[in-house]
Design a protein around this motif. Structure first.
Motif, PDB file in Angstrom:
ATOM      1  N   TYR A   1     -69.621  47.814  31.537  1.00  0.00           N
ATOM      2  CA  TYR A   1     -69.359  47.661  30.108  1.00  0.00           C
ATOM      3  C   TYR A   1     -69.299  46.205  29.661  1.00  0.00           C
ATOM      4  O   TYR A   1     -69.606  45.897  28.510  1.00  0.00           O
ATOM      5  N   GLY A   2     -68.856  45.320  30.548  1.00  0.00           N
ATOM      6  CA  GLY A   2     -68.718  43.918  30.148  1.00  0.00           C
ATOM      7  C   GLY A   2     -68.111  43.069  31.237  1.00  0.00           C
ATOM      8  O   GLY A   2     -68.035  43.479  32.401  1.00  0.00           O
ATOM      9  N   SER A   3     -67.673  41.872  30.865  1.00  0.00           N
ATOM     10  CA  SER A   3     -67.095  40.929  31.831  1.00  0.00           C
ATOM     11  C   SER A   3     -65.679  41.362  32.190  1.00  0.00           C
ATOM     12  O   SER A   3     -64.888  41.742  31.321  1.00  0.00           O
ATOM     13  N   VAL A   4     -65.340  41.303  33.478  1.00  0.00           N
ATOM     14  CA  VAL A   4     -64.078  41.824  33.981  1.00  0.00           C
ATOM     15  C   VAL A   4     -63.292  40.727  34.701  1.00  0.00           C
ATOM     16  O   VAL A   4     -63.863  39.906  35.422  1.00  0.00           O
ATOM     17  N   THR A   5     -61.985  40.725  34.501  1.00  0.00           N
ATOM     18  CA  THR A   5     -61.104  39.830  35.234  1.00  0.00           C
ATOM     19  C   THR A   5     -59.767  40.536  35.444  1.00  0.00           C
ATOM     20  O   THR A   5     -59.494  41.567  34.836  1.00  0.00           O
TER      21      THR A   5
END
Length: 311
Positions: free
Chosen positions: A299-303
């Protein structure tokens, strides 16, 4: 940059640490995620804020500030990686700096802006804290000026108050202390982390707060969620009610809802971050963390980050 432990930030002292020779200082502020909220406006900005609940995160903002005497007040603020004018920080510092001072502030943000991580509040507060350290002003002065600037520009209503509380918090009465009243959810799960994911484009807080229909919807849903959370003040209920708020207000996009539903199948507590096109999920171990990251990476950038417990 700024690797020293921000011990001076979390001490509830009468005055900031004093050193007459200090002309530069570092400041730190954690970020803040809102799960649900109900805007509340008064003519007094210190009494303006929001009902609601949220959580402080260890990813925040660092400020390095230098002050020197000058013929007239000058304030220069640079936020790394952000092209927009740092008008919120400048406005806050104007209320702290004497007219015969020149200030240079450099702010580094750990997370993107306009995605619900409270970076506007954290960046502004970190700079205010550094200035208060140099000028021997009270910690409450930093809180007051940062909150007033956030309210003035409608970039946030409850982030500074939430940061003041630390951990998982409930804003029982709007505004900044001593006017605002903040309670904490104390049954914190052991050894947990939060996984964060930015899914869509930036969501400007001021655009939502400037929409009367959206504000009315948030007030109705936010107050209802707060009543339910106070009746059962647990972290899991906080996530459950945050998701209910996102659905009831219509703020969650189709993609946001899909991502959260996938996380609920794992199952882990998860919801939308207010106000941003982002989600956050609570994980208790490495296996859950890996599974959540695997889901969100599409879905998108993860952290990932820890909860900033505060005092």
């Amino acid at each position: 940059m700024c690797e020293e432990a921000p011990w001076y930030f979390w001490r509830r002292v009468i005055r900031m640490p004093e050193n007459p020779s200090f002309k530069d200082a570092h400041g730190f502020s954690p970020g803040h995620i809102t799960g649900f909220f109900a805007p509340f406006y008064r003519t007094d900005v210190l009494r303006t804020g929001s009902y609601g609940a949220g959580v402080c995160i260890a990813k925040g903002a660092w400020a390095e500030v230098e002050i020197e005497e000058a013929d007239q007040r000058q304030i220069c603020v640079k936020i790394e990686g952000v092209d927009a004018e740092p008008k919120v920080s400048i406005y806050a510092l104007q209320n702290l700096i004497p007219e015969n001072m020149r200030v240079n502030a450099r702010i580094k943000l750990d997370m993107p802006v306009s995605q619900g991580f409270g970076m506007s509040a954290a960046g502004t507060l970190s700079a205010c804290i550094a200035v208060c350290k140099i000028l021997k002003k009270r910690y409450s002065d930093a809180l007051r000026c940062a909150h007033a600037a956030e309210v003035h520009f409608r970039t946030g209503l409850g982030d500074v108050a939430g940061i003041y509380a630390g951990g998982y918090e409930m804003r029982i009465k709007p505004g900044i202390p001593p006017y605002g009243i903040i309670d904490r959810i104390l049954n914190l799960p052991d050894e947990t982390e939060l996984v964060l994911c930015v899914i869509g484009k930036e969501l400007e807080t001021k655009n939502v707060l400037g929409n009367p229909d959206a504000v009315e919807s948030c007030i109705k849903a936010g107050k209802k969620c707060l009543r339910k959370l106070r009746a059962e003040p647990t972290v899991r209920n906080f996530f459950k009610l945050s998701f209910e708020f996102a659905i009831e207000t219509g703020l969650a996009s189709r993609e946001i809802k899909e991502a959260i539903i996938e996380l609920h199948k794992i199952p882990v507590p998860a919801s939308m971050i207010m106000l941003g096109n982002s989600v956050f999920a609570l994980v208790r171990n490495r296996n859950e963390k890996k599974r959540v990251k695997d889901v969100l990476s599409s879905y998108g950038s993860v952290t990932a980050t820890h909860v900033w417990a505060g005092f």
